[in-house]
Design a protein around this motif. Sequence first.
Motif, mmCIF file in Angstrom:
data_model
loop_
_atom_site.group_PDB
_atom_site.id
_atom_site.type_symbol
_atom_site.label_atom_id
_atom_site.label_comp_id
_atom_site.label_asym_id
_atom_site.label_seq_id
_atom_site.Cartn_x
_atom_site.Cartn_y
_atom_site.Cartn_z
ATOM 1 N N THR A 43 6.671 37.418 -16.731
ATOM 2 C CA THR A 43 7.504 36.473 -17.934
ATOM 3 C C THR A 43 8.567 36.838 -17.841
ATOM 4 O OG1 THR A 43 6.725 35.602 -19.794
ATOM 5 C CG2 THR A 43 6.563 37.836 -19.685
ATOM 6 N N GLY A 44 9.412 35.698 -18.237
ATOM 7 C CA GLY A 44 10.782 36.002 -18.445
ATOM 8 C C GLY A 44 11.871 36.129 -17.325
ATOM 9 N N ALA A 45 11.084 35.778 -16.013
ATOM 10 C CA ALA A 45 11.691 35.789 -14.601
ATOM 11 C C ALA A 45 12.374 34.558 -14.436
ATOM 12 C CB ALA A 45 10.875 36.199 -13.663
ATOM 13 N N VAL B 146 6.584 32.568 -19.882
ATOM 14 C CA VAL B 146 7.522 31.618 -19.752
ATOM 15 C C VAL B 146 8.525 32.112 -18.512
ATOM 16 C CG1 VAL B 146 9.196 30.181 -20.759
ATOM 17 C CG2 VAL B 146 7.277 31.026 -22.258
ATOM 18 N N ASN B 147 8.446 31.425 -17.439
ATOM 19 C CA ASN B 147 9.378 31.866 -16.418
ATOM 20 C C ASN B 147 10.279 30.502 -16.041
ATOM 21 O OD1 ASN B 147 8.532 34.473 -15.566
ATOM 22 N ND2 ASN B 147 6.654 33.425 -15.732
ATOM 23 N N GLY B 148 11.279 30.766 -15.306
ATOM 24 C CA GLY B 148 12.164 29.612 -14.801
ATOM 25 C C GLY B 148 12.311 29.681 -13.202
ATOM 26 N N ILE B 149 12.686 28.801 -12.501
ATOM 27 C CA ILE B 149 13.136 28.846 -11.067
ATOM 28 C C ILE B 149 14.441 28.277 -11.069
ATOM 29 C CG2 ILE B 149 10.760 28.642 -10.056
ATOM 30 C CD1 ILE B 149 11.130 25.631 -9.741
ATOM 31 N N THR B 150 15.297 28.843 -10.185
ATOM 32 C CA THR B 150 16.591 28.477 -10.108
ATOM 33 C C THR B 150 16.882 27.925 -8.343
ATOM 34 O OG1 THR B 150 17.285 30.446 -9.389
ATOM 35 C CG2 THR B 150 17.629 29.796 -11.830
ATOM 36 N N VAL C 199 6.672 26.805 -17.051
ATOM 37 C CA VAL C 199 7.733 27.013 -15.951
ATOM 38 C C VAL C 199 8.884 26.066 -16.140
ATOM 39 C CG1 VAL C 199 8.557 27.220 -13.548
ATOM 40 C CG2 VAL C 199 6.130 28.250 -14.343
ATOM 41 N N ASN C 200 10.178 26.409 -16.239
ATOM 42 C CA ASN C 200 11.143 25.491 -16.346
ATOM 43 C C ASN C 200 11.937 25.451 -15.159
ATOM 44 O OD1 ASN C 200 10.831 24.955 -19.049
ATOM 45 N ND2 ASN C 200 11.555 26.848 -19.797
ATOM 46 N N THR D 98 14.190 33.854 -23.707
ATOM 47 C CA THR D 98 13.882 34.362 -25.131
ATOM 48 C C THR D 98 12.479 33.726 -25.499
ATOM 49 O OG1 THR D 98 16.214 34.075 -25.862
ATOM 50 C CG2 THR D 98 14.673 33.733 -27.511
ATOM 51 N N ALA D 99 11.910 32.780 -25.078
ATOM 52 C CA ALA D 99 10.647 32.339 -25.217
ATOM 53 C C ALA D 99 9.616 33.130 -24.559
ATOM 54 C CB ALA D 99 10.522 30.840 -24.643
#
Length: 219
Positions: free
Chosen positions: A207-209, A149-153, A107-108, A137-138
């Motif tokens: 994933t990819g969210a 691989v996901n991210g939070i904003t 998680v990024n 992309t990852a």
Amino acid sequence: MLAARSTDALGHIVTGIRVAGGTADAVTVDLADGNSIHAALDHLQERHGRLDGAFNNGAAIQRQPGPIDTTSDEDIDEQFAVNFRAHWTAMTAEAELMRANGGGAIVNTSSIGSRRANPGLPAYGAMKRALNSLTETAAVTWAPEGIRVNGITPGGTATEMILAWDKASPGIIEANNAATPMGRMAEPREVAEAAAWLLSERASMVTGAMVPVDGGAGA
């Protein structure tokens, strides 16, 4: 394993985890130094032998908030090093460890500033938007290997970073709260809970969210 520029800030967290019966230690990491990132992950491998989940929560704010034409080269370079390249370096090293045990989750931490124009923090917003693309992309690249691989904003969050920004530019917190439907900043724990869910098996098909944690500010 907890990592930060100074392990002093992590001492009480490590102690709390150990008192509760868990295992924890802390290492010093300079996100602007790729060798430092690799050294931390080498330490993890030596101590635990595997990596199941990684929360890449590093961030640097612009030292001189302001419009594009007043943003210094130093600010651009720092944003690139900490908010983009460091994640690239960490993610590729983390994925290498995860492959050895059949996968894992990453998680990024990005920012609400990556999802819209960011006149006050143009370099910060640009690198966080680049991180969104890298995260997606990852996710597509590593999904066949069982690595999610996901991210939070997050929106405005009650951290030392935003308090320092408000001190440099008074009114930032007030403006944030006015622009947030929930009328307040997030507490760090509220952001961490979203990351914890994405790292867990409860999010096994996610994933990819890029998950907003912004009290509706980006809606």
